[in-house]
Design a protein around this motif. Structure first.
Motif, mmCIF file in Angstrom:
data_model
loop_
_atom_site.group_PDB
_atom_site.id
_atom_site.type_symbol
_atom_site.label_atom_id
_atom_site.label_comp_id
_atom_site.label_asym_id
_atom_site.label_seq_id
_atom_site.Cartn_x
_atom_site.Cartn_y
_atom_site.Cartn_z
ATOM 1 N N GLY A 45 3.343 9.426 1.407
ATOM 2 C CA GLY A 45 2.022 9.748 0.889
ATOM 3 C C GLY A 45 1.899 9.405 -0.584
ATOM 4 N N SER A 46 2.965 9.649 -1.348
ATOM 5 C CA SER A 46 2.952 9.343 -2.773
ATOM 6 C C SER A 46 2.890 7.836 -3.007
ATOM 7 N N VAL A 47 3.651 7.080 -2.205
ATOM 8 C CA VAL A 47 3.608 5.621 -2.329
ATOM 9 C C VAL A 47 2.207 5.111 -2.007
ATOM 10 N N ALA A 50 -0.302 5.947 -4.756
ATOM 11 C CA ALA A 50 -0.162 5.081 -5.929
ATOM 12 C C ALA A 50 -0.982 3.812 -5.755
ATOM 13 N N VAL A 51 -1.091 3.351 -4.519
ATOM 14 C CA VAL A 51 -1.863 2.145 -4.224
ATOM 15 C C VAL A 51 -3.350 2.470 -4.090
ATOM 16 N N ALA A 52 -3.667 3.559 -3.404
ATOM 17 C CA ALA A 52 -5.067 3.928 -3.180
ATOM 18 C C ALA A 52 -5.766 4.323 -4.468
ATOM 19 N N TYR A 203 -6.509 -2.301 -5.190
ATOM 20 C CA TYR A 203 -5.341 -1.934 -4.398
ATOM 21 C C TYR A 203 -4.150 -2.845 -4.697
ATOM 22 N N ARG A 204 -4.415 -4.124 -4.799
ATOM 23 C CA ARG A 204 -3.306 -5.059 -5.044
ATOM 24 C C ARG A 204 -2.776 -4.937 -6.468
ATOM 25 N N ALA A 205 -3.655 -4.635 -7.412
ATOM 26 C CA ALA A 205 -3.200 -4.404 -8.788
ATOM 27 C C ALA A 205 -2.352 -3.134 -8.856
ATOM 28 N N ASN A 206 -2.769 -2.104 -8.120
ATOM 29 C CA ASN A 206 -1.994 -0.862 -8.089
ATOM 30 C C ASN A 206 -0.624 -1.083 -7.461
ATOM 31 N N ALA A 207 -0.558 -1.908 -6.415
ATOM 32 C CA ALA A 207 0.733 -2.202 -5.785
ATOM 33 C C ALA A 207 1.635 -2.963 -6.751
ATOM 34 N N ASP A 208 1.053 -3.876 -7.522
ATOM 35 C CA ASP A 208 1.826 -4.607 -8.527
ATOM 36 C C ASP A 208 2.345 -3.659 -9.614
ATOM 37 N N TYR A 325 6.566 9.654 -6.433
ATOM 38 C CA TYR A 325 7.726 8.940 -5.881
ATOM 39 C C TYR A 325 8.605 8.352 -6.982
ATOM 40 N N ILE A 326 7.999 7.679 -7.962
ATOM 41 C CA ILE A 326 8.784 7.044 -9.025
ATOM 42 C C ILE A 326 9.555 8.087 -9.819
ATOM 43 N N GLN A 327 8.885 9.170 -10.210
ATOM 44 C CA GLN A 327 9.552 10.221 -10.978
ATOM 45 C C GLN A 327 10.704 10.827 -10.190
ATOM 46 N N TRP A 328 10.475 11.061 -8.915
ATOM 47 C CA TRP A 328 11.494 11.660 -8.044
ATOM 48 C C TRP A 328 12.722 10.765 -7.919
ATOM 49 N N GLN A 329 12.495 9.490 -7.638
ATOM 50 C CA GLN A 329 13.613 8.571 -7.499
ATOM 51 C C GLN A 329 14.380 8.422 -8.814
ATOM 52 N N LYS A 330 13.653 8.384 -9.906
ATOM 53 C CA LYS A 330 14.316 8.252 -11.207
ATOM 54 C C LYS A 330 15.133 9.496 -11.526
ATOM 55 N N GLN A 331 14.558 10.673 -11.266
ATOM 56 C CA GLN A 331 15.283 11.919 -11.530
ATOM 57 C C GLN A 331 16.544 12.026 -10.676
#
Length: 344
Positions: A45-47, A50-52, A203-208, A325-331
């Protein structure tokens, strides 16, 4: 791979009734024209969110930190959400089996993004600066079809690899594979662009942007690999497999122990003894532990690690509250780095 034990929690007839009462128009948008995105867990959902971005609010079905998606029992409300969805984003591979069950029983026509399917197809990137973002696109006309899942074992052919990973025994915890997450983000962008052409560029800019942010995590795992390559670690469950692999660590958990846990069975006394001895003899520097599936065996392993002075790093299957998601993976990667440094 751990045997899937998830159940839907309602009869197929009830699910079909819910689908009939829903407002899905069958063309990827609801009868009201609203685009609804549903994710099996708050990780995916977080991923997707981030795109939506601000255009669509993503609904995640499993959000509790204590929940175990392997054994999650879907509610009628979950079935209704999936039945009415324009896009369903989920892990696949039998991990969140309730999604496949609901889609099969209701005949819902939602577009889907299946992370495991993208992973196994090799879709994604190595997260290098020369990444072609079109490689993250979902396969054309990817919608749910029950026949694609019947009898599916997800065992890759020998020698098949994805971003350097050996697929001789596929691990379903692919949200710890950053290339897979990147592929999911771009697949979501492509699906949403089809549903909402006016927002396609957004959406594509957010994915980038999500792709670029993943480097915050890969910078940490690369630093671990540089400082601790081949350092031995153990896991109470192989949930952190892709994190361990990207950091170039060596997982010394006895295969008999790991295989039993992944198959949803109790490890043999010999496998338990061998794993405990590994910790008692300090043959590993860190124990990676999943508190969400904790049982008597894993609690004993954690206690053994604590008594032996081996640092324990917790990895989970859903996001903690208040982080993306990014914060979680980094932590998580930073916690692993700190534990390895402390073990020196």
């Amino acid at each position: 791979m751990r045997a899937a034990t998830a159940t839907v929690g309602l009869t197929c007839a009830a699910a079909l009734t819910l689908a009939a009462c829903g407002s899905d128009s069958g063309d990827g948008a609801t009868g009201s024209g609203e685009i609804r995105v549903v994710a099996s867990t708050n990780v995916w959902g977080s991923v997707a969110q981030a795109v939506a971005g601000d255009r669509i609010e993503v609904q995640s079905l499993i959000t509790e930190p204590s929940a175990d998606p392997h054994s999650y029992e879907a509610s009628p409300a979950d079935a209704a959400a999936i039945s009415d969805a324009s896009l369903v984003v989920y892990n696949g591979g039998g991990y969140d089996q309730f999604v496949d069950d609901i889609l099969d029983s209701t005949g819902a026509g939602a577009a889907t993004v299946d992370a495991m399917a993208l992973f196994e197809s090799g879709t994604g990137s190595d997260l290098d600066d020369g990444h072609d973002h079109s490689a993250g696109s979902a396969p054309e006309d990817e919608t749910h079809a029950s026949e694609e899942h019947e009898g599916e074992t997800h065992a890759a052919e020998e020698g098949d690899a994805h971003a350097g990973h050996d697929h001789s025994g596929v691990n379903e915890h692919v949200w710890y594979d950053l290339a897979a997450a990147d592929a999911v983000a771009h697949a979501v962008a492509d699906r949403l662009a089809e549903l909402d052409p006016a927002g396609a560029d957004t959406y594509r800019a957010n994915a980038d942007a999500f792709h670029s942010q993943l480097h915050e995590v890969t910078d940490v795992t690369a630093a671990i690999a540089a400082a601790h390559a081949n350092t031995p670690v153990a896991q109470t469950e192989s949930i952190g497999h892709y994190l361990v692999t990207s950091a170039k660590l060596e997982d010394r958990t006895p295969a008999d122990f790991t295989n039993a846990i992944e198959n949803g069975t109790d490890p043999s006394p010999a496998a338990i003894a061998a794993t405990r001895q590994l910790l008692l003899d300090k043959q590993v520097d860190v124990l990676i532990h999943n508190p969400q599936t904790e049982d008597k065996v894993s609690r004993d392993m954690r206690a053994t690690a604590d008594s032996a002075g081996i640092p324990v790093v917790e990895v989970t299957e859903t996001l903690p509250e208040g982080v993306d998601y990014i914060q979680w993976q980094k932590q998580t990667a930073e916690a692993l780095s700190a534990a390895l440094d402390a073990a020196r």
